[in-house]
Design a protein around this motif. Structure first.
Motif, mmCIF file in Angstrom:
data_model
loop_
_atom_site.group_PDB
_atom_site.id
_atom_site.type_symbol
_atom_site.label_atom_id
_atom_site.label_comp_id
_atom_site.label_asym_id
_atom_site.label_seq_id
_atom_site.Cartn_x
_atom_site.Cartn_y
_atom_site.Cartn_z
ATOM 1 N N ALA A 62 -8.346 -35.566 -77.352
ATOM 2 C CA ALA A 62 -9.785 -35.311 -77.234
ATOM 3 C C ALA A 62 -10.624 -36.404 -77.888
ATOM 4 O O ALA A 62 -11.653 -36.807 -77.338
ATOM 5 N N ASP A 63 -10.192 -36.901 -79.041
ATOM 6 C CA ASP A 63 -10.971 -37.947 -79.708
ATOM 7 C C ASP A 63 -11.030 -39.219 -78.869
ATOM 8 O O ASP A 63 -12.084 -39.841 -78.730
ATOM 9 N N TYR A 105 -14.840 -30.321 -69.446
ATOM 10 C CA TYR A 105 -14.121 -31.510 -68.987
ATOM 11 C C TYR A 105 -12.652 -31.495 -69.408
ATOM 12 O O TYR A 105 -11.775 -31.833 -68.621
ATOM 13 N N LEU A 106 -12.369 -31.095 -70.631
ATOM 14 C CA LEU A 106 -10.980 -31.050 -71.089
ATOM 15 C C LEU A 106 -10.170 -30.046 -70.273
ATOM 16 O O LEU A 106 -8.997 -30.290 -69.963
ATOM 17 N N GLU A 107 -10.790 -28.949 -69.903
ATOM 18 C CA GLU A 107 -10.112 -27.958 -69.077
ATOM 19 C C GLU A 107 -9.815 -28.518 -67.688
ATOM 20 O O GLU A 107 -8.753 -28.261 -67.108
ATOM 21 N N VAL A 108 -10.748 -29.301 -67.157
ATOM 22 C CA VAL A 108 -10.542 -29.943 -65.853
ATOM 23 C C VAL A 108 -9.346 -30.884 -65.934
ATOM 24 O O VAL A 108 -8.487 -30.897 -65.044
ATOM 25 N N LEU A 109 -9.268 -31.675 -67.006
ATOM 26 C CA LEU A 109 -8.133 -32.584 -67.168
ATOM 27 C C LEU A 109 -6.822 -31.808 -67.245
ATOM 28 O O LEU A 109 -5.821 -32.204 -66.634
ATOM 29 N N GLY A 110 -6.810 -30.716 -67.991
ATOM 30 C CA GLY A 110 -5.610 -29.882 -68.093
ATOM 31 C C GLY A 110 -5.196 -29.336 -66.736
ATOM 32 O O GLY A 110 -4.007 -29.333 -66.388
ATOM 33 N N ARG A 111 -6.175 -28.892 -65.939
ATOM 34 C CA ARG A 111 -5.861 -28.378 -64.597
ATOM 35 C C ARG A 111 -5.326 -29.488 -63.698
ATOM 36 O O ARG A 111 -4.410 -29.269 -62.904
ATOM 37 N N HIS A 112 -5.878 -30.697 -63.819
ATOM 38 C CA HIS A 112 -5.367 -31.830 -63.039
ATOM 39 C C HIS A 112 -3.908 -32.099 -63.392
ATOM 40 O O HIS A 112 -3.083 -32.318 -62.493
ATOM 41 N N LEU A 113 -3.584 -32.103 -64.681
ATOM 42 C CA LEU A 113 -2.193 -32.326 -65.080
ATOM 43 C C LEU A 113 -1.282 -31.239 -64.529
ATOM 44 O O LEU A 113 -0.163 -31.512 -64.084
ATOM 45 N N GLU A 114 -1.766 -30.001 -64.534
ATOM 46 C CA GLU A 114 -0.977 -28.901 -63.978
ATOM 47 C C GLU A 114 -0.767 -29.083 -62.483
ATOM 48 O O GLU A 114 0.318 -28.818 -61.961
ATOM 49 N N ARG A 174 -14.436 -40.983 -76.756
ATOM 50 C CA ARG A 174 -14.908 -42.368 -76.856
ATOM 51 C C ARG A 174 -15.259 -42.963 -75.499
ATOM 52 O O ARG A 174 -15.948 -43.983 -75.431
ATOM 53 N N THR A 175 -14.806 -42.349 -74.430
ATOM 54 C CA THR A 175 -15.112 -42.868 -73.098
ATOM 55 C C THR A 175 -16.484 -42.410 -72.612
ATOM 56 O O THR A 175 -16.945 -42.860 -71.573
ATOM 57 N N PHE A 176 -17.116 -41.517 -73.362
ATOM 58 C CA PHE A 176 -18.444 -41.016 -73.000
ATOM 59 C C PHE A 176 -19.495 -41.567 -73.957
ATOM 60 O O PHE A 176 -19.240 -41.729 -75.147
ATOM 61 N N ARG A 177 -20.674 -41.813 -73.405
ATOM 62 C CA ARG A 177 -21.777 -42.283 -74.240
ATOM 63 C C ARG A 177 -22.057 -41.228 -75.311
ATOM 64 O O ARG A 177 -22.069 -40.031 -75.019
ATOM 65 N N HIS A 178 -22.210 -41.665 -76.501
ATOM 66 C CA HIS A 178 -22.473 -40.814 -77.671
ATOM 67 C C HIS A 178 -21.290 -39.914 -78.022
ATOM 68 O O HIS A 178 -21.418 -39.026 -78.841
ATOM 69 N N GLY A 179 -20.149 -40.104 -77.372
ATOM 70 C CA GLY A 179 -18.955 -39.329 -77.699
ATOM 71 C C GLY A 179 -19.035 -37.859 -77.331
ATOM 72 O O GLY A 179 -18.266 -37.047 -77.834
ATOM 73 N N ASP A 180 -19.961 -37.525 -76.445
ATOM 74 C CA ASP A 180 -20.133 -36.123 -76.040
ATOM 75 C C ASP A 180 -19.324 -35.832 -74.781
ATOM 76 O O ASP A 180 -19.667 -36.286 -73.684
ATOM 77 N N ILE A 181 -18.254 -35.061 -74.934
ATOM 78 C CA ILE A 181 -17.441 -34.657 -73.790
ATOM 79 C C ILE A 181 -18.180 -33.537 -73.072
ATOM 80 O O ILE A 181 -18.572 -32.546 -73.698
ATOM 81 N N PRO A 182 -18.395 -33.680 -71.768
ATOM 82 C CA PRO A 182 -19.087 -32.609 -71.029
ATOM 83 C C PRO A 182 -18.327 -31.279 -71.157
ATOM 84 O O PRO A 182 -17.091 -31.250 -71.201
ATOM 85 N N VAL A 183 -19.094 -30.218 -71.215
ATOM 86 C CA VAL A 183 -18.508 -28.880 -71.325
ATOM 87 C C VAL A 183 -17.555 -28.653 -70.149
ATOM 88 O O VAL A 183 -17.905 -28.910 -68.993
#
Length: 121
Positions: free
Chosen positions: A74-75, A90-99, A79-88
């Motif tokens: 996550a950290d 987004y991490l779940e979307v990445l997890g679903r993509h990996l699945e 860093r890939t987002f401006r101001h380090g704010d991960i969109p609400v």
């Protein structure tokens, strides 16, 4: 079997997550490795992973916890987002993509099939 898994621009983030999970020669198999089938010279390439390598990729993907792998990075992802704010969400979307990638490789392995990958730049 015909199945598709569209990762969009997230494939680069997913590749970095997978690279951290195991040896490079195995962790690259699901997204970017394979026999080159074609390259248009404009950023689009097509790779083919034969059934024996699909089996290796499937075993690798089954061995990792998608949700935890994403959370562990996550950290770096922030860093890939401006101001380090991960969109609400987004991490779940990445997890679903990996699945989805895991499920595609598992199904191809069970069917004894190879996987063709189209990378568009």
């Amino acid at each position: 079997m015909e199945d598709e898994c569209f990762l969009g621009r997230e494939w680069e983030v997913l590749e970095q997550i997978l690279l951290a999970q195991g040896p490079e020669e195995i962790s690259e198999l699901p997204l970017t490795m394979g026999d080159l089938l074609g390259d248009d010279g404009l950023g689009t390439t097509c790779f083919y992973l034969p059934p024996d390598e699909v089996a290796v990729a499937a075993r690798f993907l089954v061995s990792i916890d998608a949700e935890r792998s994403v959370a562990d990075h996550a950290d770096e992802i922030a860093r890939t987002f401006r101001h380090g704010d991960i969109p609400v969400g987004y991490l779940e979307v990445l997890g679903r993509h990996l699945e989805k990638v895991r499920d595609l490789y598992t199904a191809a392995d069970q069917a004894g099939e190879g996987v063709a990958k189209l990378l568009q730049g």
